[in-house]
Write a protein that holds these residues in place. Structure first.
Motif, mmCIF file in Angstrom:
data_model
loop_
_atom_site.group_PDB
_atom_site.id
_atom_site.type_symbol
_atom_site.label_atom_id
_atom_site.label_comp_id
_atom_site.label_asym_id
_atom_site.label_seq_id
_atom_site.Cartn_x
_atom_site.Cartn_y
_atom_site.Cartn_z
ATOM 1 N N SER A 20 7.816 -11.718 -1.861
ATOM 2 C CA SER A 20 7.522 -10.398 -2.563
ATOM 3 C C SER A 20 6.369 -10.275 -3.322
ATOM 4 O O SER A 20 6.230 -9.416 -3.848
ATOM 5 N N GLN A 21 5.364 -11.080 -3.097
ATOM 6 C CA GLN A 21 3.956 -11.235 -3.662
ATOM 7 C C GLN A 21 3.101 -11.889 -2.866
ATOM 8 O O GLN A 21 3.381 -12.632 -1.848
ATOM 9 N N GLY A 22 1.784 -11.698 -3.129
ATOM 10 C CA GLY A 22 0.730 -12.030 -2.207
ATOM 11 C C GLY A 22 0.703 -11.592 -0.856
ATOM 12 O O GLY A 22 0.833 -10.556 -0.577
ATOM 13 N N GLU A 23 0.188 -12.743 0.089
ATOM 14 C CA GLU A 23 -0.088 -12.509 1.245
ATOM 15 C C GLU A 23 1.230 -11.987 2.064
ATOM 16 O O GLU A 23 1.250 -11.186 3.037
ATOM 17 N N ASN A 35 2.305 -0.118 8.556
ATOM 18 C CA ASN A 35 0.929 -0.635 9.325
ATOM 19 C C ASN A 35 0.199 0.473 9.075
ATOM 20 O O ASN A 35 0.164 1.558 9.572
ATOM 21 N N GLY A 36 -1.171 -0.120 9.043
ATOM 22 C CA GLY A 36 -2.127 0.821 8.686
ATOM 23 C C GLY A 36 -2.499 1.504 7.375
ATOM 24 O O GLY A 36 -3.228 2.540 7.469
ATOM 25 N N ALA A 37 -1.988 0.767 6.504
ATOM 26 C CA ALA A 37 -2.205 1.330 5.224
ATOM 27 C C ALA A 37 -3.755 0.927 4.727
ATOM 28 O O ALA A 37 -4.407 -0.059 5.253
ATOM 29 N N THR A 38 -4.275 1.605 3.855
ATOM 30 C CA THR A 38 -5.677 1.346 3.269
ATOM 31 C C THR A 38 -5.417 0.416 2.268
ATOM 32 O O THR A 38 -4.452 0.064 1.732
ATOM 33 N N ALA A 39 -6.710 -0.268 2.050
ATOM 34 C CA ALA A 39 -6.703 -1.192 0.964
ATOM 35 C C ALA A 39 -6.273 -0.702 -0.531
ATOM 36 O O ALA A 39 -5.831 -1.165 -1.255
ATOM 37 N N GLY A 40 -6.823 0.555 -0.746
ATOM 38 C CA GLY A 40 -6.189 1.149 -1.870
ATOM 39 C C GLY A 40 -5.057 1.283 -1.914
ATOM 40 O O GLY A 40 -4.390 1.326 -3.190
ATOM 41 N N GLU A 41 -4.194 1.501 -1.029
ATOM 42 C CA GLU A 41 -2.737 1.882 -0.797
ATOM 43 C C GLU A 41 -2.085 0.494 -1.165
ATOM 44 O O GLU A 41 -0.965 0.512 -1.967
ATOM 45 N N LEU A 42 -2.682 -0.579 -0.649
ATOM 46 C CA LEU A 42 -2.138 -1.872 -0.958
ATOM 47 C C LEU A 42 -2.300 -2.154 -2.274
ATOM 48 O O LEU A 42 -1.215 -2.673 -3.133
ATOM 49 N N THR A 43 -3.414 -1.834 -3.051
ATOM 50 C CA THR A 43 -3.903 -2.216 -4.293
ATOM 51 C C THR A 43 -2.700 -1.445 -5.174
ATOM 52 O O THR A 43 -2.204 -2.024 -6.065
ATOM 53 N N THR A 53 -6.444 -7.853 -3.770
ATOM 54 C CA THR A 53 -6.318 -7.195 -2.618
ATOM 55 C C THR A 53 -7.424 -7.609 -1.489
ATOM 56 O O THR A 53 -6.898 -8.013 -0.530
ATOM 57 N N ALA A 54 -8.620 -7.443 -1.631
ATOM 58 C CA ALA A 54 -9.610 -8.072 -0.922
ATOM 59 C C ALA A 54 -9.380 -9.556 -0.531
ATOM 60 O O ALA A 54 -9.692 -9.956 0.528
ATOM 61 N N ALA A 55 -9.155 -10.473 -1.471
ATOM 62 C CA ALA A 55 -8.829 -11.751 -1.162
ATOM 63 C C ALA A 55 -7.594 -12.150 -0.389
ATOM 64 O O ALA A 55 -7.773 -12.746 0.395
ATOM 65 N N ILE A 56 -6.608 -11.256 -0.590
ATOM 66 C CA ILE A 56 -5.482 -11.443 0.370
ATOM 67 C C ILE A 56 -5.952 -11.000 1.620
ATOM 68 O O ILE A 56 -5.356 -11.692 2.647
#
Length: 144
Positions: A20-23, A35-43, A53-56
């Motif tokens: 439920s968290q991290g990678e 699949n295909g989410a943007t980094a902003g969407e993940l954040t 997010t960038a580190a993950i």
């Protein structure tokens, strides 16, 4: 609080927490729904800072579980995709977490399982309500 400490150390619950968290959360999110989410969407989805997010994403790419590509319709955005290896890993870990949780539910029995699920849902609803109230007030942890 002492019981919460014991729960945190339990291997089965740690497995659930990992999914439920991290990678693992990002891999499962990509594999099972976006699949295909943007980094902003993940954040936004995981309510973390963009640096987290960038580190993950860097770690997932290094392991060969995900890759990034420019969005063909908007070159300012980068889309994140899960690899076949990432899919296999995410599915295995997700199934492992589900199996552990099923074992816990079997140990506590049907009635207590129903109560647990109801209480967790109630807590989740309260937390979501609080989150949305905080966002309306501009008190969100990571801002807009």
């Amino acid at each position: 609080m002492e019981n919460m400490k014991v729960l945190r150390k339990n291997a089965a619950l740690q497995c659930l927490s990992d999914v439920s968290q991290g990678e693992m959360a990002v891999l499962c999110y990509l594999h099972f729904s976006h699949n295909g989410a943007t980094a902003g969407e993940l954040t936004n989805e995981f309510q973390v800072r963009s640096s987290r997010t960038a580190a993950i994403l860097n770690a997932l790419e290094k392991k060969g579980y995900a890759y990034r590509e420019p969005d063909p319709s908007d070159k300012r955005k980068v889309r994140v995709y899960i690899t076949e290896e990432g899919k296999r890993f995410a599915l295995h870990e997700h199934e492992d977490a589900v199996r552990h949780f099923e074992e816990i539910l079997q140990m506590i029995g049907k009635e207590d399982s129903k109560h647990l699920i109801r209480i967790v849902q109630r807590i989740t609803d309260c937390m979501e309500d609080q989150f949305f109230q905080d966002q309306k007030k501009g008190n969100g942890k990571y801002g807009n």
